[in-house]
Design an enzyme around this catalytic site. Structure first.
Site, PDB file in Angstrom:
ATOM      1  N   ASP A 161       0.771  -1.240   0.000  1.00 36.56           N
ATOM      2  CA  ASP A 161       0.000   0.000   0.000  1.00 36.56           C
ATOM      3  C   ASP A 161       0.803   1.291   0.000  1.00 36.56           C
ATOM      4  OD1 ASP A 161      -2.415   1.403  -0.086  1.00 36.56           O
ATOM      5  OD2 ASP A 161      -2.524   1.573   2.084  1.00 36.56           O
ATOM      6  N   CYS A 218     -21.254  -4.947 -18.078  1.00 35.16           N
ATOM      7  CA  CYS A 218     -21.702  -4.600 -16.717  1.00 35.16           C
ATOM      8  C   CYS A 218     -21.289  -3.172 -16.363  1.00 35.16           C
ATOM      9  CB  CYS A 218     -21.075  -5.582 -15.733  1.00 35.16           C
ATOM     10  SG  CYS A 218     -21.455  -5.205 -14.007  1.00 35.16           S
ATOM     11  N   CYS A 221     -20.946  -1.209 -10.745  1.00 46.01           N
ATOM     12  CA  CYS A 221     -20.156  -0.396  -9.812  1.00 46.01           C
ATOM     13  C   CYS A 221     -20.258   1.089 -10.160  1.00 46.01           C
ATOM     14  CB  CYS A 221     -18.692  -0.856  -9.813  1.00 46.01           C
ATOM     15  SG  CYS A 221     -17.912  -0.883 -11.424  1.00 46.01           S
ATOM     16  N   CYS A 241     -14.566  10.680  -4.422  1.00 50.74           N
ATOM     17  CA  CYS A 241     -14.755   9.344  -3.832  1.00 50.74           C
ATOM     18  C   CYS A 241     -14.879   9.454  -2.305  1.00 50.74           C
ATOM     19  CB  CYS A 241     -13.579   8.450  -4.216  1.00 50.74           C
ATOM     20  SG  CYS A 241     -13.618   6.850  -3.402  1.00 50.74           S
ATOM     21  N   CYS A 268     -15.592   3.541   1.901  1.00 50.32           N
ATOM     22  CA  CYS A 268     -16.844   3.219   1.217  1.00 50.32           C
ATOM     23  C   CYS A 268     -16.620   1.906   0.465  1.00 50.32           C
ATOM     24  CB  CYS A 268     -17.193   4.341   0.240  1.00 50.32           C
ATOM     25  SG  CYS A 268     -18.573   3.977  -0.861  1.00 50.32           S
ATOM     26  N   CYS A 275     -20.464  -5.638  -7.184  1.00 53.17           N
ATOM     27  CA  CYS A 275     -19.901  -6.416  -8.291  1.00 53.17           C
ATOM     28  C   CYS A 275     -20.435  -7.851  -8.321  1.00 53.17           C
ATOM     29  CB  CYS A 275     -18.380  -6.440  -8.187  1.00 53.17           C
ATOM     30  SG  CYS A 275     -17.605  -7.316  -9.549  1.00 53.17           S
TER      31      CYS A 275
END
Ligand code: B12
Ligand code: SF4
Ligand code: SF4
Length: 369
Positions: A161, A218, A221, A241, A268, A275
């Site tokens: 990360d 699709c 999301c 976001c 969130c 999905c």
């Protein structure tokens, strides 16, 4: 016979990897080592492992540059720093020959969207409800990396990360999954709920094939996003976001976006939860991710001072945002709650020394009036 695999370290080999049979051809040796590494990674608690090379994401640097040029990173100034390394893993560590990408499932036992209807409580994203994944994944990466050195030699660096490494494109290049239209990595075997970690090594391990997108037509999301944070499929404007707004953004949130936060007080999960590939999600084996911070009462959090905040969130990733940002988020949730009983709680913070908290408190009071 080449001796790629060193003797067991004092005290024996780490973990429960399969025993390794050596062959004369160096390609066989690295294939055998990779197979044993895979077994070791799974024995350590990772859900999946694939390998790629440091030069496998040539498109990433230009996309990162475009993202930053459009200011989509908002206040995350660190994204604009060390872009040469972030966009090019080969520049980050020129000696690295392989990048081992690992996934660790944290799949929730419930649909996190259930918590969005609990107006007197805050919705905390699944990844932050228990122990900090940075600590857990990093320890595992180090143990697997140490095993690799003991077995195959070479040097390693591990990342999860926070380093200037673009983990998602690397994981896609390694074949762990693909970046969905919500930009996160998902997979046909794992669904959406998994963390990523990387081990860079100077050993040449056989790379796996990249994965292609299986999003098809699709748009689940994109459609569900409360703040319309996707300017286009596969692209995110972090400034809109809720994950960014509640975790990274300092100071007051744009009043126009506040109603869309609902009761989300930390992160969130909506785009992940929507999905359809999650029907293949595998269960998390690490129970420390499912900890005590699911849906805490808003009134309790609003009453926290610095010391109380630190004590409550010790060992959690939430601790990083500090009391002021958490209370700011809680006040937006109170303002959105529609519960007049919480008006007094907000009123009590209207003169808070932190200007963003005081502003959020006044906003909440006005909204509940
Ligand atoms: C910065 C960051 C954030 C920021 C910005 C996110 C973003 N999408 O940029 C914020 C704070 C918003 C955030 C939120 C979240 N994050 Co985050 N975050 C990161 C971090 C540190 C860097 C990501 C990055 O490099 N972004 C920069 C942009 C340019 O890169 P990108 O997202 O890969 O963008 C690509 C696409 O836009 C693509 N692209 C552009 N145009 C086009 C066109 C086409 C056709 C295609 C195919 C692709 C494409 O190219 C870009 C480069 O590959 C990574 C860890 C790491 N070091 O990688 C974690 C990471 C991505 N986050 C993670 C998680 C779990 C989350 C959240 C789910 C947390 C939560 N519940 O709140 C949310 C999800 C929000 C979302 N929909 O992305 C995990 C994702 C795991 C996974 N399975 O993918 C990571 C990998 C951390 C980890 N080690 O596990 N995050
Ligand atoms: S995390 Fe939430 S706000 Fe962010 S892009 Fe996904 S659905 Fe939208
Ligand atoms: S919800 Fe649909 S479009 Fe979004 S990542 Fe999943 S499959 Fe792709």
């Amino acid at each position: 016979m080449p001796s790629l695999i060193s003797d067991p370290p004092p005290g024996g080999r780490v973990g429960g990897a399969a025993s390794i049979v050596l062959h004369d051809d160096p390609r066989d040796i690295s294939a055998t080592l990779k197979q044993a590494l895979h077994a070791q990674a799974l024995a350590e608690g990772f859900t999946a492992m694939r390998v790629t090379t440091p030069d496998a994401i040539p498109q990433a640097a230009a996309r990162l540059a475009e993202y930053v040029a459009n200011d989509r990173h908002g206040q995350m100034g660190w994204m604009a720093e060390r872009m040469g390394w972030r966009g090019d893993p080969a520049a980050l560590w020129p000696e690295a020959r392989s990048v081992v990408m690992l996934a660790e499932a944290y799949t929730p036992p419930h649909d996190p969207r259930e918590d969005l209807a609990r107006a007197d409580r805050g919705a905390v994203s699944v990844y932050a409800q228990g122990k900090d994944y940075h600590d857990i994944v990093k320890s595992r990466l180090k143990r697997v990396g140490r095993w690799l050195i003991e077995q195959g030699g070479g040097g390693i660096k591990v990342f999860v990360d926070t380093a200037p490494v673009m983990e998602k494109p690397l994981a896609q290049a390694a074949g762990l999954g693909w970046q969905g239209k919500h930009t996160n990595l998902l997979s046909r075997d794992l669904g959406s709920w998994f963390f990523l970690g990387a081990i860079f090594t100077t050993l040449p391990l056989p790379p796996d094939a990249a994965e292609a997108s299986h999003c098809g037509n699709c748009t689940a999301c994109l459609d569900i996003c409360p703040t319309r944070a996707f300017p286009a499929p596969y692209q995110l404007d972090a400034r809109r976001c809720i994950s960014y707004l509640t975790i990274e953004h300092r100071g007051p949130v744009d009043p126009e976006l506040r109603p869309a936060l609902g009761n989300r007080i930390y992160g969130c999960d909506d785009c992940l939860a929507a999905c359809p590939w999650n029907k293949f999600a595998v269960a998390a084996t690490e129970m420390r991710y499912h900890g005590p911070h699911r849906a805490p009462p808003l009134a309790e959090l609003a009453a926290l001072d610095d010391a109380g905040f630190r004590a409550r969130f010790s060992g959690s990733p939430i601790k990083r945002i500090g009391r002021d940002r958490m209370v700011r988020n809680v006040l937006y949730a109170i303002g959105n709650s529609g519960l007049p009983a919480l008006r007094g709680v907000a009123q009590g913070l209207a003169d808070d020394p932190d200007p963003a908290v005081a502003d959020a408190a006044r906003w909440a009071v006005a909204r509940l009036a």
